[in-house]
Design a protein around this motif. Structure first.
Motif, PDB file in Angstrom:
ATOM      1  N   HIS A  51      30.109  85.145  44.687  1.00  0.00           N
ATOM      2  CA  HIS A  51      29.216  85.832  45.623  1.00  0.00           C
ATOM      3  C   HIS A  51      27.813  85.230  45.587  1.00  0.00           C
ATOM      4  CE1 HIS A  51      27.598  89.106  48.033  1.00  0.00           C
ATOM      5  NE2 HIS A  51      26.648  89.283  47.128  1.00  0.00           N
ATOM      6  N   HIS A  52      27.330  84.951  44.380  1.00  0.00           N
ATOM      7  CA  HIS A  52      26.003  84.345  44.227  1.00  0.00           C
ATOM      8  C   HIS A  52      25.968  82.964  44.876  1.00  0.00           C
ATOM      9  CE1 HIS A  52      22.144  83.430  42.261  1.00  0.00           C
ATOM     10  NE2 HIS A  52      22.646  82.219  42.053  1.00  0.00           N
ATOM     11  N   LEU A  91      27.890  81.783  47.279  1.00  0.00           N
ATOM     12  CA  LEU A  91      27.984  81.885  48.737  1.00  0.00           C
ATOM     13  C   LEU A  91      26.621  82.198  49.341  1.00  0.00           C
ATOM     14  CD1 LEU A  91      29.540  81.986  51.387  1.00  0.00           C
ATOM     15  CD2 LEU A  91      30.128  84.373  50.877  1.00  0.00           C
ATOM     16  N   ASN A  92      25.898  83.148  48.734  1.00  0.00           N
ATOM     17  CA  ASN A  92      24.560  83.483  49.236  1.00  0.00           C
ATOM     18  C   ASN A  92      23.602  82.302  49.111  1.00  0.00           C
ATOM     19  OD1 ASN A  92      25.237  86.094  49.972  1.00  0.00           O
ATOM     20  ND2 ASN A  92      24.713  86.960  47.966  1.00  0.00           N
ATOM     21  N   ARG A  93      23.701  81.569  48.001  1.00  0.00           N
ATOM     22  CA  ARG A  93      22.841  80.401  47.828  1.00  0.00           C
ATOM     23  C   ARG A  93      23.197  79.308  48.829  1.00  0.00           C
ATOM     24  NH1 ARG A  93      20.235  83.485  45.919  1.00  0.00           N
ATOM     25  NH2 ARG A  93      19.097  83.559  43.938  1.00  0.00           N
ATOM     26  N   THR A  94      24.464  79.156  49.124  1.00  0.00           N
ATOM     27  CA  THR A  94      24.879  78.149  50.107  1.00  0.00           C
ATOM     28  C   THR A  94      24.292  78.461  51.473  1.00  0.00           C
ATOM     29  OG1 THR A  94      26.965  77.832  48.909  1.00  0.00           O
ATOM     30  CG2 THR A  94      26.859  76.968  51.143  1.00  0.00           C
ATOM     31  N   ARG A  95      24.305  79.727  51.837  1.00  0.00           N
ATOM     32  CA  ARG A  95      23.708  80.130  53.116  1.00  0.00           C
ATOM     33  C   ARG A  95      22.191  79.908  53.109  1.00  0.00           C
ATOM     34  NH1 ARG A  95      27.415  85.610  53.649  1.00  0.00           N
ATOM     35  NH2 ARG A  95      29.008  84.696  55.028  1.00  0.00           N
ATOM     36  N   LEU A  96      21.546  80.230  51.989  1.00  0.00           N
ATOM     37  CA  LEU A  96      20.105  79.999  51.886  1.00  0.00           C
ATOM     38  C   LEU A  96      19.780  78.517  51.986  1.00  0.00           C
ATOM     39  CD1 LEU A  96      17.185  80.864  51.259  1.00  0.00           C
ATOM     40  CD2 LEU A  96      17.779  80.765  48.819  1.00  0.00           C
ATOM     41  N   THR A 122      24.682  73.029  46.805  1.00  0.00           N
ATOM     42  CA  THR A 122      25.161  74.158  46.002  1.00  0.00           C
ATOM     43  C   THR A 122      26.226  73.728  45.000  1.00  0.00           C
ATOM     44  OG1 THR A 122      24.769  75.654  47.858  1.00  0.00           O
ATOM     45  CG2 THR A 122      26.160  76.469  46.091  1.00  0.00           C
TER      46      THR A 122
END
Length: 455
Positions: free
Chosen positions: A351-352, A354-359, A336
């Motif tokens: 926010h984007h 963080l969500n990509r890191t989780r994905l 990421t």
């Protein structure tokens, strides 16, 4: 596992980890996920450092190889960890200072600042590859334990264990990792406390060591003198090449916190890294005809009474989970921060990202799971993962201490040494680190020394 109370202990442990992870992971921001907002205390950093490095490779891997070849691999692993902590006491504060000065989140951030984006990106790719292998090792360990606990096939246990661990890790990031590592450290310690007296009595005390052939105490039995002395010489530098170490160091409250935490880790790790060798030898003495990777499980099932057996199995789970969350975080953060945010979506908000890191944590884990299915060998995977990052050493030293160090020297040092390592791995095996490391040093030194100096 036959006894309800032992199941209950393992289930309670897992529930505690999930609850702690959930509570710590709520309302999380990107800096929580990557560097715990640079607020980790000495106590938490010590526990996290110990529980992370004491993973399946250090527990099951050392015990299995001690069963197979004696003390050799475990002794070299011991030197790697002990000397690594000594070096981190020295260089850890410098890493922390860099992280605070440049708001760094990954090892590649250091390479980007000292060299170039191309060197940073290459570093990140190698790091992701190395930590894919490390994550696979942890999956193998958890699957082996799960298959013993619930009696299903190893493949099914691997899938179930992986899904559970991925869900817990992808949610919380480093903030979650550090909090759960604190719990896991004490569970690992409890495992040792219950194993030592029962194993000592069951195996027959000190006298059993006289029954082993001299080869069991040959320090060169695994990999020969080159591998053993290489562990001593270069083991001191391995820790500074690992991004999970850099991330935890970035996360500390201060430079003094870093120094104290690694000093305490050094002192506590000395007995912790010798005990798996003894466990492997005990298993060999008591069960001479089993698969080495099953030695520790078989030893536990035989020597520990009802209740304490659950503590033992929870300890192995803790060793695996405390490492796997760190390796997954490294892989997802590297992609990421160092690739996605710099080349694919340059204007992404927090926010984007963080969500990509989780994905990416989920995708990274899925690839590691496939590797675990096809190469279920703990020692081979962990050794290759270590070798991949070993070639960072000259470039890191150059970035900190040598004004002549330059981006071309760094880039080609990493390229050449990685190619040499992969060729050597499939031809000369575990001693491939030597030509690879020498090539990394040679290319970097010559490339830096003969480069034109900036006016």
């Amino acid at each position: 596992m036959k006894f309800t109370i032992d199941y209950a202990i393992v289930i309670v442990y897992l529930l505690v980890i999930l609850v702690v992870g959930y509570l710590r992971g709520r309302n999380e921001h990107l800096l929580d996920f990557t560097v715990n907002r640079r607020s980790t205390s000495t106590m938490l950093l010590t526990a996290s450092s110990l529980s992370t490095v004491f993973g399946v490779g250090s527990l099951l891997g050392v015990a299995a190889e001690s069963y197979r070849t004696g003390i050799s691999y475990g002794l070299s692993n011991f030197f790697v960890v002990i000397l690594g902590f000594i070096v981190m006491i020295w260089i850890g504060p410098k890493i922390k200072k860099f992280g605070d000065s440049y708001q760094a989140q990954t090892l590649a951030d250091f390479f980007a600042e000292k060299y170039s984006i191309s060197v940073s990106t290459l570093t990140s790719i190698i790091t992701i590859a190395a930590f894919l292998l490390s994550t696979s090792v942890q999956f193998i360990g958890i699957a082996s334990l799960a298959s013993v606990l619930i009696g299903v096939s190893w493949e099914v246990a691997l899938a179930v264990a992986a899904i559970t661990t991925i869900a817990y890790t992808a949610f919380g990031g480093l903030r979650n990792d550090i909090a759960t590592d604190f719990v896991q450290f004490w569970v690992i310690l409890a495992m040792f406390v219950v194993m030592i007296p029962f194993g000592f009595i069951k195996a027959g005390g000190i006298e059993i060591f006289k029954t082993f052939p001299a080869s069991s105490f040959d320090p060169f039995a695994y990999g020969g003198p080159v591998f053993f002395f290489g562990s001593i010489i270069l083991g001191a530098l391995v820790a500074m090449t690992s991004m999970d170490v850099w991330q935890r160091t970035y996360s500390a409250q201060s430079e003094k916190t870093v120094k104290r935490a690694y000093l305490y880790s050094l002192l506590i790790s000395i007995p912790m890294y010798l005990l798996p060798i003894i466990f492997g030898l005990w298993a060999k003495h008591l069960f001479p005809d089993i698969i080495p990777e099953q030695g520790l499980f078989t030893l536990m099932s035989t020597i520990l009474p009802v209740g304490l057996l659950g503590v033992g199995f929870a300890g192995i789970l803790a060793a695996a989970m405390s490492s796997i969350d760190s390796t997954i975080i490294v892989g997802s953060t590297s992609f990421t921060n160092d690739i996605y945010a710099k080349f694919i979506h340059k204007r992404a908000n927090e926010h984007h990202l963080l969500n990509r890191t989780r994905l990416f944590a989920v995708l990274f884990s899925a690839v590691a799971l496939l590797i675990a299915y096809f190469i279920p060998n703990i020692v081979k995977l962990i050794v290759l993962a270590t070798f991949l990052t070993l070639n960072f050493i000259p470039v890191i030293f150059g970035g900190f201490f040598w004004r002549r160090a330059n981006k071309k020297a760094a880039f080609w040092s990493l390229i050449v040494s990685t190619i040499v390592l992969l060729i050597g791995w499939f031809t000369i095996g575990v001693n491939a680190w030597l030509p690879a490391f020498l090539s990394s040093v040679l290319v970097f030194v010559l490339g830096s020394f003969f480069a034109k100096q900036k006016q």
